[in-house]
Structure formats: C-alpha cells, structure tokens
Scaffold this motif. Structure first.
Motif, PDB file in Angstrom:
ATOM      1  N   ASP A   1      71.462   7.258  30.247  1.00 19.71           N
ATOM      2  CA  ASP A   1      70.929   6.145  29.700  1.00 19.71           C
ATOM      3  C   ASP A   1      69.367   5.941  30.710  1.00 19.71           C
ATOM      4  O   ASP A   1      68.521   5.434  30.305  1.00 19.71           O
ATOM      5  CB  ASP A   1      71.689   4.860  29.901  1.00 19.71           C
ATOM      6  CG  ASP A   1      72.555   4.540  28.616  1.00 19.71           C
ATOM      7  OD1 ASP A   1      72.238   5.286  27.655  1.00 19.71           O
ATOM      8  OD2 ASP A   1      73.399   3.872  28.930  1.00 19.71           O
TER       9      ASP A   1
ATOM     10  N   SER B   1      68.745   8.326  16.394  1.00 16.67           N
ATOM     11  CA  SER B   1      69.943   7.883  16.419  1.00 16.67           C
ATOM     12  C   SER B   1      70.735   8.337  14.998  1.00 16.67           C
ATOM     13  O   SER B   1      72.048   8.307  14.988  1.00 16.67           O
ATOM     14  CB  SER B   1      70.129   6.488  16.526  1.00 16.67           C
ATOM     15  OG  SER B   1      69.442   6.003  17.866  1.00 16.67           O
TER      16      SER B   1
ATOM     17  N   ARG C   1      66.021  10.528  21.772  1.00 15.69           N
ATOM     18  CA  ARG C   1      67.217   9.670  21.669  1.00 15.69           C
ATOM     19  C   ARG C   1      68.519  10.401  21.057  1.00 15.69           C
ATOM     20  O   ARG C   1      69.618  10.438  21.515  1.00 15.69           O
ATOM     21  CB  ARG C   1      66.851   8.690  20.629  1.00 15.69           C
ATOM     22  CG  ARG C   1      68.195   7.731  20.136  1.00 15.69           C
ATOM     23  CD  ARG C   1      68.397   6.926  21.335  1.00 15.69           C
ATOM     24  NE  ARG C   1      69.696   6.104  21.174  1.00 15.69           N
ATOM     25  CZ  ARG C   1      69.874   5.029  21.713  1.00 15.69           C
ATOM     26  NH1 ARG C   1      69.146   4.493  22.516  1.00 15.69           N
ATOM     27  NH2 ARG C   1      71.244   4.509  21.415  1.00 15.69           N
TER      28      ARG C   1
ATOM     29  N   THR D   1      77.310   8.327  31.001  1.00 13.62           N
ATOM     30  CA  THR D   1      76.500   7.563  30.036  1.00 13.62           C
ATOM     31  C   THR D   1      75.298   6.916  30.840  1.00 13.62           C
ATOM     32  O   THR D   1      74.229   6.950  30.550  1.00 13.62           O
ATOM     33  CB  THR D   1      77.460   6.450  29.124  1.00 13.62           C
ATOM     34  OG1 THR D   1      78.362   7.181  28.470  1.00 13.62           O
ATOM     35  CG2 THR D   1      76.379   5.556  28.376  1.00 13.62           C
TER      36      THR D   1
ATOM     37  N   HIS E   1      78.230  11.654  23.682  1.00 11.65           N
ATOM     38  CA  HIS E   1      79.212  11.954  22.851  1.00 11.65           C
ATOM     39  C   HIS E   1      80.252  12.933  23.614  1.00 11.65           C
ATOM     40  O   HIS E   1      81.181  12.951  23.749  1.00 11.65           O
ATOM     41  CB  HIS E   1      78.830  12.409  21.589  1.00 11.65           C
ATOM     42  CG  HIS E   1      79.934  12.824  20.767  1.00 11.65           C
ATOM     43  ND1 HIS E   1      80.878  12.043  20.153  1.00 11.65           N
ATOM     44  CD2 HIS E   1      80.441  14.252  20.394  1.00 11.65           C
ATOM     45  CE1 HIS E   1      81.552  12.394  19.252  1.00 11.65           C
ATOM     46  NE2 HIS E   1      81.518  13.842  19.524  1.00 11.65           N
TER      47      HIS E   1
ATOM     48  N   ASP F   1      72.188  10.649  22.910  1.00  9.02           N
ATOM     49  CA  ASP F   1      73.198  10.413  22.109  1.00  9.02           C
ATOM     50  C   ASP F   1      74.211  11.677  21.898  1.00  9.02           C
ATOM     51  O   ASP F   1      75.709  11.264  22.064  1.00  9.02           O
ATOM     52  CB  ASP F   1      73.056   9.926  20.543  1.00  9.02           C
ATOM     53  CG  ASP F   1      72.243   8.819  20.697  1.00  9.02           C
ATOM     54  OD1 ASP F   1      72.174   7.983  21.796  1.00  9.02           O
ATOM     55  OD2 ASP F   1      71.781   8.157  19.702  1.00  9.02           O
TER      56      ASP F   1
END
Length: 85
Positions: A29, A53, A11, A25, A19, A15
């Motif tokens: 994902d 996260s 994760r 993305t 960013h 992330d």
C-alpha cells in the motif's frame, strides 16, 4: 506512458501481491501510494485504478471460467473500463 494505463498496472500489481502475500499489505500500500502520488489526480487516474482492480478481480476469481468469449477489461476512448465474460 498513458497515465490511466500506468495506474492500472500499478493497482493490478499491488492487488496480486496482496493476494499472494497478505502479511505485507502495508508495504505494498505504501509503495502504491508513493507511485500514485506522483501522478496528477483526475479522470484518467481514477479510470486506471478501477481498471487495474477489475482485471485482478477477474484474474483471481474462481468463478470466471476460461473462455474464448471472455473479453478482458480495457479502457475505452472515454477512459472507462469495458469488458465482460
């Protein structure tokens, strides 16, 4: 490795990449979904995703000062994220 720690790393990696490269993305994902899908659902998986996260949010936040008093989040024996600044 420990499933919760693996999820945290997956994760966090996703992330950070989102960013840095938001246009990709969907790619990140999909990769995350593939890797997490191979890990059994449960409390460890949920805790690991939450920890990942949290670490990224802290690392990328401009509001968190560098301080030797900051304690990076980690999983407790009960599988919950713990840490503070």
């Amino acid at each position: 490795p420990d499933p919760a720690r693996l999820e945290a790393r997956l994760r966090a990696a996703r992330d950070v990449l989102v960013h840095l490269y938001p246009a990709r993305t969907a790619i990140y994902d999909a990769a995350l979904s593939t890797h997490l899908g191979a890990i059994a659902d449960g409390a460890d998986k949920t805790a690991g995703i939450g920890l990942g996260s949290t670490v990224v949010a802290l690392a990328l936040s401009p509001d968190i000062p560098d301080s030797p008093r900051c304690e990076w989040p980690r999983l407790t024996a009960a599988g919950k994220a713990h840490g503070s600044c």
